[in-house]
Design an enzyme around this catalytic site. Structure first.
Site, PDB file in Angstrom:
ATOM      1  N   ASP A  43       0.883  -1.334  -0.084  1.00  0.00           N
ATOM      2  CA  ASP A  43      -0.156   0.040   0.091  1.00  0.00           C
ATOM      3  C   ASP A  43       1.099   1.387  -0.059  1.00  0.00           C
ATOM      4  O   ASP A  43       1.555   1.417   1.094  1.00  0.00           O
ATOM      5  CB  ASP A  43      -0.800   0.000   1.134  1.00  0.00           C
ATOM      6  CG  ASP A  43      -1.878   0.999   1.202  1.00  0.00           C
ATOM      7  OD1 ASP A  43      -3.118   0.820   0.715  1.00  0.00           O
ATOM      8  OD2 ASP A  43      -1.587   2.219   1.865  1.00  0.00           O
ATOM      9  N   TYR A  48       3.347   9.973   0.501  1.00  0.00           N
ATOM     10  CA  TYR A  48       4.331   9.452   1.570  1.00  0.00           C
ATOM     11  C   TYR A  48       5.775   9.728   1.050  1.00  0.00           C
ATOM     12  O   TYR A  48       6.573   9.609   1.893  1.00  0.00           O
ATOM     13  CB  TYR A  48       4.281   7.878   1.632  1.00  0.00           C
ATOM     14  CG  TYR A  48       2.957   7.370   1.993  1.00  0.00           C
ATOM     15  CD1 TYR A  48       2.070   8.119   2.299  1.00  0.00           C
ATOM     16  CD2 TYR A  48       2.435   6.119   1.925  1.00  0.00           C
ATOM     17  CE1 TYR A  48       0.925   7.837   2.702  1.00  0.00           C
ATOM     18  CE2 TYR A  48       1.261   5.609   2.130  1.00  0.00           C
ATOM     19  CZ  TYR A  48       0.249   6.742   2.640  1.00  0.00           C
ATOM     20  OH  TYR A  48      -0.797   5.944   3.031  1.00  0.00           O
ATOM     21  N   LYS A  73      -1.924   5.960  -4.543  1.00  0.00           N
ATOM     22  CA  LYS A  73      -3.076   7.042  -4.345  1.00  0.00           C
ATOM     23  C   LYS A  73      -2.459   8.258  -4.779  1.00  0.00           C
ATOM     24  O   LYS A  73      -1.439   8.793  -4.924  1.00  0.00           O
ATOM     25  CB  LYS A  73      -3.230   7.230  -2.892  1.00  0.00           C
ATOM     26  CG  LYS A  73      -3.211   5.870  -1.971  1.00  0.00           C
ATOM     27  CD  LYS A  73      -3.594   6.244  -0.500  1.00  0.00           C
ATOM     28  CE  LYS A  73      -3.418   4.845   0.232  1.00  0.00           C
ATOM     29  NZ  LYS A  73      -1.978   4.653   0.825  1.00  0.00           N
ATOM     30  N   HIS A 104      -6.821  10.020  -2.943  1.00  0.00           N
ATOM     31  CA  HIS A 104      -6.423   9.665  -1.465  1.00  0.00           C
ATOM     32  C   HIS A 104      -7.388  10.455  -0.435  1.00  0.00           C
ATOM     33  O   HIS A 104      -7.647   9.888   0.334  1.00  0.00           O
ATOM     34  CB  HIS A 104      -5.014  10.378  -1.396  1.00  0.00           C
ATOM     35  CG  HIS A 104      -4.105   9.975  -0.242  1.00  0.00           C
ATOM     36  ND1 HIS A 104      -2.902   9.743  -0.238  1.00  0.00           N
ATOM     37  CD2 HIS A 104      -4.556   9.427   1.053  1.00  0.00           C
ATOM     38  CE1 HIS A 104      -2.212   9.397   0.901  1.00  0.00           C
ATOM     39  NE2 HIS A 104      -3.421   9.082   1.783  1.00  0.00           N
TER      40      HIS A 104
HETATM   41  N1  LIG Z   1      -5.688   6.515   2.868  1.00  0.00           N
HETATM   42  C1  LIG Z   1      -5.130   7.093   4.126  1.00  0.00           C
HETATM   43  O1  LIG Z   1      -5.483   8.316   4.019  1.00  0.00           O
HETATM   44  C2  LIG Z   1      -4.287   6.525   4.926  1.00  0.00           C
HETATM   45  C3  LIG Z   1      -4.003   7.172   6.247  1.00  0.00           C
HETATM   46  C4  LIG Z   1      -3.053   6.587   6.888  1.00  0.00           C
HETATM   47  C5  LIG Z   1      -2.686   5.331   6.813  1.00  0.00           C
HETATM   48  N2  LIG Z   1      -2.785   4.616   5.648  1.00  0.00           N
HETATM   49  C6  LIG Z   1      -1.923   3.512   5.265  1.00  0.00           C
HETATM   50  O2  LIG Z   1      -2.149   2.566   6.091  1.00  0.00           O
HETATM   51  C7  LIG Z   1      -1.251   1.943   6.629  1.00  0.00           C
HETATM   52  C8  LIG Z   1      -1.068   1.635   8.193  1.00  0.00           C
HETATM   53  O3  LIG Z   1      -1.327   2.720   8.942  1.00  0.00           O
HETATM   54  P1  LIG Z   1      -0.148   3.568   9.970  1.00  0.00           P
HETATM   55  O4  LIG Z   1       1.171   3.111   9.370  1.00  0.00           O
HETATM   56  O5  LIG Z   1      -0.321   4.819  10.148  1.00  0.00           O
HETATM   57  O6  LIG Z   1      -0.721   2.728  11.465  1.00  0.00           O
HETATM   58  P2  LIG Z   1      -0.717   1.219  11.996  1.00  0.00           P
HETATM   59  O7  LIG Z   1      -0.350   0.182  10.850  1.00  0.00           O
HETATM   60  O8  LIG Z   1      -2.014   0.969  12.580  1.00  0.00           O
HETATM   61  O9  LIG Z   1       0.373   1.256  13.141  1.00  0.00           O
HETATM   62  C9  LIG Z   1       1.823   1.370  12.789  1.00  0.00           C
HETATM   63  C10 LIG Z   1       2.841   1.616  13.983  1.00  0.00           C
HETATM   64  O10 LIG Z   1       2.479   0.180  14.615  1.00  0.00           O
HETATM   65  C11 LIG Z   1       3.767  -0.391  14.864  1.00  0.00           C
HETATM   66  N3  LIG Z   1       3.546  -1.832  15.083  1.00  0.00           N
HETATM   67  C12 LIG Z   1       3.270  -2.534  13.516  1.00  0.00           C
HETATM   68  N4  LIG Z   1       3.229  -3.896  14.016  1.00  0.00           N
HETATM   69  C13 LIG Z   1       3.292  -4.005  15.391  1.00  0.00           C
HETATM   70  C14 LIG Z   1       3.179  -5.173  16.217  1.00  0.00           C
HETATM   71  N5  LIG Z   1       2.971  -6.254  15.832  1.00  0.00           N
HETATM   72  N6  LIG Z   1       3.276  -4.649  17.612  1.00  0.00           N
HETATM   73  C15 LIG Z   1       3.628  -3.404  18.214  1.00  0.00           C
HETATM   74  N7  LIG Z   1       3.655  -2.497  17.245  1.00  0.00           N
HETATM   75  C16 LIG Z   1       3.585  -2.802  15.966  1.00  0.00           C
HETATM   76  C17 LIG Z   1       4.753   0.385  13.989  1.00  0.00           C
HETATM   77  O11 LIG Z   1       5.850   0.384  14.539  1.00  0.00           O
HETATM   78  P3  LIG Z   1       7.229  -0.385  13.964  1.00  0.00           P
HETATM   79  O12 LIG Z   1       7.306   0.203  12.463  1.00  0.00           O
HETATM   80  O13 LIG Z   1       8.522  -0.128  14.816  1.00  0.00           O
HETATM   81  O14 LIG Z   1       7.075  -1.886  14.123  1.00  0.00           O
HETATM   82  C18 LIG Z   1       4.045   1.635  13.727  1.00  0.00           C
HETATM   83  O15 LIG Z   1       4.635   2.648  14.783  1.00  0.00           O
HETATM   84  C19 LIG Z   1       0.079   3.139   6.296  1.00  0.00           C
HETATM   85  O16 LIG Z   1       1.208   2.778   6.408  1.00  0.00           O
HETATM   86  C20 LIG Z   1      -0.534   3.402   4.937  1.00  0.00           C
HETATM   87  O17 LIG Z   1      -0.076   2.617   3.898  1.00  0.00           O
HETATM   88  C21 LIG Z   1      -3.589   5.288   4.828  1.00  0.00           C
END
Ligand SMILES: NC(=O)c1ccc[n+]([C@@H]2O[C@H](COP(=O)([O-])OP(=O)(O)OC[C@H]3O[C@@H](n4cnc5c(N)ncnc54)[C@H](OP(=O)(O)O)[C@@H]3O)[C@@H](O)[C@H]2O)c1
Length: 272
Positions: A43, A48, A73, A104
């Site tokens: 994704d 980004y 996006k 997006h």
């Molecule tokens: N369409 C949109 O507007 C939009 C908005 C936000 C996000 N997104 C997409 O959604 C994806 C995911 O969202 P996000 O990255 O914001 O949040 P998330 O996946 O909910 O959380 C990421 C955080 O969780 C930690 N983490 C991951 N696996 C873990 C585990 N097993 N145990 C403990 N901590 C863990 C990671 O740290 P470490 O890296 O240190 O493991 C990172 O700090 C994004 O990367 C992006 O591709 C899209």
């Protein structure tokens, strides 16, 4: 990994790997580790500011291109020229086509958004995009697409985690075969320390992240967790050897608070 089928017949893995907020070698090696661990949906997004590094990671994949599902996006600043935006992303990711290309954020200008979506449909007709979609839209904006073009977007990427489930929007989308992708699926780790999640982790002998991600998968809302850490990347995809009971799914459903982590699409990004 199981796949789901989009309304236009395209298959999409039931979980993916998020690429937000990691740069250069960190995201290149994270994408490589994710592919090694078995993720096949990556994704990405122009916003980004890391697509060349994501592309570098993708280039390490030695399997068939058809086995990958790559989503990117377009930011609202690209609404005037979606073909140019697609061209930059495709070049950076080193791909000839995207499996999904999505808007997006909707912005506040209906005319500009619908014009962007029309351009996205043209990219799809030309074979550059397999599935057109959107992100952060409300029901009115989704319905406008159907009213204007006769078909709903194939995917809708939205904030979704136990604390903020968007159940009404998800049910509405499901009735119209719009596939939900859950972003921030772990609520950026905040949902991992909820007592109910910890209790279920102990009960199933799994980690809190595996419990939360399994809940998404069983609801057919594709989670796309991000991690830069090899152990957590592997942990997050190790979900397919257990199943949450109906009661335990309900226990997580009950964690809804109505409080979102992310931004309000009626105000963000400003100026669009
Ligand atoms: N369409 C949109 O507007 C939009 C908005 C936000 C996000 N997104 C997409 O959604 C994806 C995911 O969202 P996000 O990255 O914001 O949040 P998330 O996946 O909910 O959380 C990421 C955080 O969780 C930690 N983490 C991951 N696996 C873990 C585990 N097993 N145990 C403990 N901590 C863990 C990671 O740290 P470490 O890296 O240190 O493991 C990172 O700090 C994004 O990367 C992006 O591709 C899209």
């Amino acid at each position: 990994m199981d796949k789901l089928t989009l309304s236009n017949g395209i298959a999409i893995p039931c979980m993916g790997f998020g690429c937000y907020n990691a740069f250069d070698d960190v995201i290149t090696s994270a994408v490589r580790m994710a592919l090694e661990a078995g993720y096949r949906y990556i994704d990405s997004a122009a916003f980004y500011k890391n697509e060349p590094a994501v592309g570098e990671g993708l280039s390490s994949y030695s399997g068939a291109r058809e086995d990958l599902f790559v989503l990117s996006k377009a930011w609202p600043s690209a609404f005037e020229d979606m073909e140019a935006a697609f061209g930059c992303t495709a070049k950076d990711l080193r791909l000839e086509y995207l499996d999904a290309y999505i808007i997006h954020w909707p912005g506040t200008n209906d005319k500009r958004r619908l014009s962007a979506y029309e351009q996205l449909l043209r990219l799809t007709e030309k074979g550059y995009v397999r599935a057109p979609g959107v992100s952060n839209f409300n029901i009115t904006q989704l319905q406008q697409i159907k009213d204007e073009f006769g078909v709903y977007p194939a995917v809708h990427e939205i904030e979704c985690h136990p604390s903020y489930q968007q159940r009404e929007l998800i049910d509405w989308c499901r009735e119209r075969q719009i596939q939900i992708i859950s972003y921030e699926p772990l609520n950026r780790t905040k949902d991992l320390s909820l007592p109910a999640v910890s209790m279920l982790a102990e009960k199933y002998g799994k980690t809190p992240a595996q419990i939360v991600l399994r809940w998404h998968v069983q609801h057919d809302q594709i989670p796309i967790p991000k991690s830069g850490n090899r152990d957590r990347i592997t942990e997050n995809i190790s979900l397919f050897d257990f199943e949450l009971s109906a009661d335990d799914m309900e226990a997580i459903d009950a964690l809804e608070t109505g409080v979102k982590d992310g931004l309000d699409a009626s105000k963000f990004p400003a100026g669009f």
